[in-house]
Write a protein that holds these residues in place. Structure first.
Motif, short mmCIF file in Angstrom:
data_model
loop_
_atom_site.label_atom_id
_atom_site.label_comp_id
_atom_site.label_asym_id
_atom_site.label_seq_id
_atom_site.Cartn_x
_atom_site.Cartn_y
_atom_site.Cartn_z
N ARG A 1 0.81 -1.21 0.00
CA ARG A 1 0.00 0.00 0.00
C ARG A 1 0.85 1.27 0.00
O ARG A 1 0.31 2.36 0.11
N ARG A 2 2.15 1.11 -0.09
CA ARG A 2 3.04 2.27 -0.16
C ARG A 2 3.49 2.45 -1.60
O ARG A 2 4.36 1.73 -2.10
N ALA B 1 25.83 -0.60 -12.14
CA ALA B 1 25.85 0.50 -11.17
C ALA B 1 24.47 1.14 -11.06
O ALA B 1 24.01 1.47 -9.96
N ASP B 2 23.79 1.32 -12.21
CA ASP B 2 22.43 1.85 -12.18
C ASP B 2 21.50 0.92 -11.39
O ASP B 2 20.62 1.38 -10.66
N TYR B 3 21.71 -0.37 -11.55
CA TYR B 3 20.91 -1.34 -10.81
C TYR B 3 21.16 -1.22 -9.31
O TYR B 3 20.22 -1.21 -8.50
N ASP B 4 22.43 -1.11 -8.93
CA ASP B 4 22.76 -0.99 -7.50
C ASP B 4 22.19 0.29 -6.91
O ASP B 4 21.75 0.31 -5.75
N LEU B 5 22.20 1.38 -7.69
CA LEU B 5 21.60 2.62 -7.21
C LEU B 5 20.10 2.45 -6.99
O LEU B 5 19.54 2.95 -5.99
N ALA B 6 19.45 1.76 -7.92
CA ALA B 6 18.02 1.51 -7.76
C ALA B 6 17.75 0.63 -6.54
O ALA B 6 16.77 0.84 -5.81
N VAL B 7 18.62 -0.35 -6.31
CA VAL B 7 18.48 -1.21 -5.12
C VAL B 7 18.63 -0.38 -3.85
O VAL B 7 17.87 -0.54 -2.88
N ALA B 8 19.61 0.53 -3.84
CA ALA B 8 19.81 1.37 -2.66
C ALA B 8 18.59 2.25 -2.41
O ALA B 8 18.16 2.43 -1.26
N ASP B 9 18.02 2.80 -3.48
CA ASP B 9 16.81 3.62 -3.32
C ASP B 9 15.65 2.78 -2.78
O ASP B 9 14.87 3.24 -1.93
N TYR B 10 15.54 1.55 -3.27
CA TYR B 10 14.47 0.67 -2.80
C TYR B 10 14.67 0.31 -1.33
O TYR B 10 13.72 0.36 -0.53
N ASP B 11 15.89 -0.04 -0.97
CA ASP B 11 16.17 -0.39 0.43
C ASP B 11 15.86 0.79 1.35
O ASP B 11 15.31 0.61 2.45
N THR B 12 16.21 2.00 0.89
CA THR B 12 15.93 3.20 1.70
C THR B 12 14.43 3.41 1.84
O THR B 12 13.93 3.68 2.94
N ALA B 13 13.70 3.29 0.73
CA ALA B 13 12.25 3.46 0.78
C ALA B 13 11.60 2.42 1.68
O ALA B 13 10.66 2.71 2.43
N LEU B 14 12.12 1.19 1.62
CA LEU B 14 11.56 0.10 2.42
C LEU B 14 11.75 0.36 3.92
O LEU B 14 10.80 0.28 4.71
N THR B 15 12.98 0.67 4.31
CA THR B 15 13.25 0.89 5.74
C THR B 15 12.55 2.15 6.25
O THR B 15 12.06 2.17 7.39
N HIS B 16 12.49 3.19 5.42
CA HIS B 16 11.82 4.41 5.85
C HIS B 16 10.32 4.20 5.98
O HIS B 16 9.67 4.84 6.83
N ALA B 17 9.75 3.35 5.14
CA ALA B 17 8.31 3.08 5.24
C ALA B 17 7.98 2.46 6.59
O ALA B 17 7.00 2.85 7.25
N LEU B 18 8.78 1.49 7.00
CA LEU B 18 8.55 0.87 8.31
C LEU B 18 8.79 1.88 9.43
O LEU B 18 8.05 1.91 10.43
N GLN B 19 9.82 2.71 9.28
CA GLN B 19 10.09 3.73 10.29
C GLN B 19 8.94 4.73 10.38
O GLN B 19 8.55 5.15 11.48
N ASP B 20 8.40 5.12 9.22
CA ASP B 20 7.30 6.09 9.21
C ASP B 20 6.11 5.59 10.03
O ASP B 20 5.52 6.35 10.82
N VAL B 21 5.75 4.33 9.83
CA VAL B 21 4.61 3.78 10.56
C VAL B 21 4.91 3.69 12.05
O VAL B 21 4.08 4.04 12.90
N ALA B 22 6.12 3.21 12.37
CA ALA B 22 6.48 3.09 13.78
C ALA B 22 6.49 4.46 14.46
O ALA B 22 5.98 4.61 15.59
N ASP B 23 7.05 5.47 13.79
CA ASP B 23 7.09 6.81 14.36
C ASP B 23 5.69 7.40 14.50
O ASP B 23 5.38 8.07 15.49
N ALA C 1 -0.35 9.17 6.00
CA ALA C 1 0.70 9.14 4.99
C ALA C 1 1.56 7.89 5.13
O ALA C 1 1.94 7.25 4.14
N ALA C 2 1.87 7.51 6.38
CA ALA C 2 2.71 6.33 6.61
C ALA C 2 2.04 5.05 6.14
O ALA C 2 2.71 4.11 5.70
N LEU C 3 0.71 5.02 6.20
CA LEU C 3 -0.04 3.83 5.76
C LEU C 3 -0.36 3.86 4.27
O LEU C 3 -1.18 3.06 3.80
N GLY C 4 0.26 4.77 3.54
CA GLY C 4 0.09 4.78 2.09
C GLY C 4 -0.85 5.83 1.56
O GLY C 4 -1.09 5.89 0.35
N GLY C 5 -1.41 6.67 2.45
CA GLY C 5 -2.24 7.77 1.99
C GLY C 5 -3.50 7.35 1.26
O GLY C 5 -4.01 8.09 0.41
#
Length: 490
Positions: A308-309, A386-408, A481-485
């Motif tokens: 839902r995010r 390298a473009d793939y790794d950058l996309a993976v880093a963006d995904y990992d960041t979005a994933l961890t921040h999504a969980l943090q957003d809900v917890a916060d 917003a944390a639950l996907g708006g």
């Protein structure tokens, strides 16, 4: 019984057999040469597995509901609803998101079209002259045209890429993934815009409440100054007390002026968010928000949050699209094989085009293989990784921040709720004190100053409670917003 043919079967021409044999030979050579350029070993990083991020204990279901798409309607303020509609239609952010989506859709369609056979109609007419000094025998020169003559050619040409290594398919899948990611990012832009407007509107409401409290304090300061001035005139109060009361009155008046300026600036902010000029702020009336209800986590939050995010889903699609880009780049190491054909008419002079024997044509495969390009191919391949790794880093960041957003958001809601309860108790105590002082004043047991001081305590408690209620509104917005708006995948 079938009759035997009167003539023996027509043998395959040497030209046709030669073309077939040459094609096989060329293909064999290209396949051998393809081995000269080897694909490097993969060095990409795998995305984080969501199951590896422990969150089940923190994100426990509380029998709550997922937010609706038009979640702001829960504030029950028609003016806010109208601002949202206006922003979604006119905001530059929405226009920019639409343009990015349109560009992604156009690119995807362009890539898909490249997989289809390419056909074209060509026609040309030129005044041409044949050189007579090209080594022709003297007797043959009599058959050559002398001077300039109109050379006419009409053809239909077609090319088709066999896509033996999946290069075009990878391009189509990658472009489709980028298009879907752009669609989701447009949803994110819409959600972020809605959150920004809601927060600005909540702050506008808070500023109006703050001004009300300051107006009450100003009224009390005015009365206090009058009392002190009257006592000073009768020499019952020192003049410095009057000066302190006048300074207090001026300070409150200055705070009111500052809040008035903040209200105007907040209106300008809202006008800009909806894509309007500052005069739009002049038409805004005081907000009338419904109380902020407590928000609870849905029971299936741990299982369905990431679906839902839209920001997380978009980041994941970017990873998959970059994975297809690696396949696209990898195909450059192998031979490119196309089928080409042309058919048409060619003659000297336009009238001769329709004469027998003016037809021309050709059909056959075309091969292309880069030689001695190992370093260039390797560099392109590593760049795709390298473009793939950058996309993976963006995904990992979005994933961890999504969980943090809900917890916060959940933690903030609980914390603010406890603070509101305590602030309400303090406000009730201040109100009891004010009523007690008023009763004592009626019986002549307290002074007017005691009543004014008790009233100021109530106003101060109301202001603190208003601050926390504004925080409760913002906590609710953060939770949504944390639950996907309100986004729900199809």
């Amino acid at each position: 019984m079938r009759s035997l043919p009167s003539q023996p079967p027509r043998p395959i021409s040497k030209a046709s057999g030669g073309l077939f044999a040459s094609t096989l030979a060329l293909a064999s050579v290209l396949l051998v040469l393809a081995g000269c350029a080897s694909v490097p070993d993969a060095t990409t990083t795998a995305p984080i597995d969501p199951a590896s991020l422990a969150s089940a204990q923190t994100l426990k279901g509380e029998a709550g509901a997922w937010p609706e798409q038009a979640w702001w309607q829960g504030f029950n303020d028609p003016q806010l609803n109208g601002l949202m509609d206006e922003a979604f239609a006119n905001s530059p952010d929405m226009l920019a998101a639409g343009a990015r989506l349109k560009k992604a859709q156009s690119f995807s369609n362009q890539v898909k079209a490249a997989m289809e056979p390419d056909a074209s109609f060509n026609a040309s007419i030129q005044e041409t002259k044949q050189s007579l000094n090209m080594g022709f025998p003297p007797a043959f020169k009599d058959f050559l045209l002398d001077g300039y003559h109109p050379s006419t050619r009409i053809t239909v040409e077609a090319n088709y890429d066999l896509d033996l290594w999946g290069k075009s398919k990878a391009a189509v899948k990658g472009a489709a993934g980028q298009q879907k990611a752009a669609e989701l990012e447009a949803v994110v832009v819409r959600q972020n815009l809605g959150v920004a407007i809601a927060r600005a509107y909540v702050e506008l409401n808070h500023l109006y409440e703050t001004r009300d409290f300051l107006a009450d304090l100003k009224h009390g300061a005015d009365i206090k100054l009058e009392l002190y001035q009257a006592r000073a005139d009768r020499h019952l109060e020192p003049q410095d007390t009057v000066l302190r009361a006048r300074d207090e009155q001026a300070q409150v008046a200055g705070r009111i002026a500052a809040v008035d300026g903040a209200i105007a600036a907040q209106g300008h902010l809202i006008a800009a968010l909806v894509g309007a000029g500052p005069d739009r702020a002049l038409t805004l009336t005081r907000p009338n928000l419904a109380p902020a209800d407590a928000f609870a986590l849905p029971d299936d939050v741990h299982a369905n949050l990431l679906g839902r995010r839209p920001d997380v889903l978009a980041a994941r699609l970017r990873v998959e699209a970059q994975g297809q880009n690696i396949k696209y780049t990898q195909a450059d190491y192998y031979p490119d094989v196309k089928l080409s054909a042309y058919f048409g008419l060619q003659a000297i002079g336009i009238p001769n085009l329709t004469n027998s024997g003016s037809d021309i044509g050709g059909i056959g495969p075309a091969f292309s293989l880069p030689l001695f390009h190992q370093k260039r191919l390797d560099a392109a391949y590593r760049s795709a990784e390298a473009d793939y790794d950058l996309a993976v880093a963006d995904y990992d960041t979005a994933l961890t921040h999504a969980l943090q957003d809900v917890a916060d958001a959940a933690n903030g809601t609980r914390t603010t709720l406890g603070q509101v309860t305590a602030a309400q108790a303090r406000r009730d105590g201040a109100q009891d004190g004010y009523q007690l002082s008023s009763a004592r004043f009626q019986r002549g047991l307290a002074t007017k100053m005691d009543v004014l001081t008790a009233h100021a305590n109530v106003v101060t408690a109301d202001s603190a409670l208003s601050d926390l209620k504004a925080q409760a509104y913002n906590d609710r917005i953060s939770f949504i917003a944390a639950l996907g708006g309100g986004y729900a995948p199809n």
